[in-house]
Design an enzyme around this catalytic site. Sequence first.
Site, PDB file in Angstrom:
ATOM      1  N   PHE A 178       0.843  -1.201   0.000  1.00 42.86           N
ATOM      2  CA  PHE A 178       0.000   0.000   0.000  1.00 42.86           C
ATOM      3  C   PHE A 178       0.874   1.245   0.000  1.00 42.86           C
ATOM      4  O   PHE A 178       1.868   1.304   0.732  1.00 42.86           O
ATOM      5  CB  PHE A 178      -0.861   0.054   1.269  1.00 42.86           C
ATOM      6  CG  PHE A 178      -1.847  -1.061   1.413  1.00 42.86           C
ATOM      7  CD1 PHE A 178      -3.081  -1.017   0.782  1.00 42.86           C
ATOM      8  CD2 PHE A 178      -1.552  -2.176   2.201  1.00 42.86           C
ATOM      9  CE1 PHE A 178      -4.004  -2.050   0.932  1.00 42.86           C
ATOM     10  CE2 PHE A 178      -2.463  -3.213   2.359  1.00 42.86           C
ATOM     11  CZ  PHE A 178      -3.699  -3.149   1.715  1.00 42.86           C
ATOM     12  N   ASP A 179       0.474   2.238  -0.774  1.00 43.05           N
ATOM     13  CA  ASP A 179       1.000   3.589  -0.590  1.00 43.05           C
ATOM     14  C   ASP A 179       0.295   4.152   0.652  1.00 43.05           C
ATOM     15  O   ASP A 179      -0.717   3.616   1.095  1.00 43.05           O
ATOM     16  CB  ASP A 179       0.689   4.415  -1.845  1.00 43.05           C
ATOM     17  CG  ASP A 179       1.071   5.887  -1.683  1.00 43.05           C
ATOM     18  OD1 ASP A 179       2.075   6.177  -1.013  1.00 43.05           O
ATOM     19  OD2 ASP A 179       0.338   6.743  -2.223  1.00 43.05           O
TER      20      ASP A 179
END
Length: 313
Positions: A178-179
């Site tokens: 995930f960013d």
Amino acid sequence: MAEPESTVINTDVKQKDPSEALVIAVTTRAIFNLEEEHKLYLEKGKEEYTRHQQANQDKPLPPGTAFAFIQAAQYVNKKILESNPAEKDLFDILVLSNNSPESGVRIVNSAKHYGLEISKFCFVSDEDSTQYLKSHGVKLFLSADRIDVCNALQRGVSAALVFQQEVQAPSTPLRVVFDGDAVLFSNETDQVFQEQGLEGAVQYERAMEAVPMGEGGPLKAFAMHLGKIRKKFSQEKSPIRTYLVTARSGRDMGIRAIKTLREWGLAIDEAFFMDGAPKGPILAQIQPHIFFDDGLHNIQGAQDVGIPSAWVP
């Protein structure tokens, strides 16, 4: 909410309880490579496309971008049921398709050919098939159509746009990257950055260091449920690994991110604070089954190193 006009239940697969399972809906173009067929559809129309799909119904479609991710989710289910055969908190995969049931036979046959554990195939002729997501309890929606994704996000469903690419199926366990901002976290710091530049964003984060971020970003709900499944295993034995790869700098903006994840109770296995450096090289090391980011330049960088990517608009 009415059922989609045609839902095909896959009797080869044990049906899950959608109120307890982590339901993921994928479109046919997210899970299979249908680019040639889609081109035919755009150029020659629906009837020609349907004819083509019927003529080739026994020819399996090649895997698409989300294929390896779905396979890895299946591996997690296997591991969960090995340790507890009565467990209901499993991945439940359904295919949501704008195909008619006639042209959808090839989709069903392709899934069975690869042994994919897909519980339902929903064939919807409506313009906006995302109206059925909530009634199926969907927690994540992956589509190759930008309008679909925006509609799903507006309906409050975690969603991301998948770009078609050649994907090498990485090995298990399931690895998800995930960013941070505007994906897991809200976009509050991004907004400060747009208005006041990097220096302003750094000052804002220092001032807010002790305050965990608010309601979270569009993929928080999915990440939390993923984290809940992960907690069924010890860290060494877990069939799921989660990563945070963010443009934030660890020195100036990392503390608040870590505190927020701790406050949410979301265990992330590894966090990388890139300080604006390209994410491609670290993603090439991790080899995730899927990478979620809101920056198209990061998606491009991931694609350049062959990483299956999904954009959160």
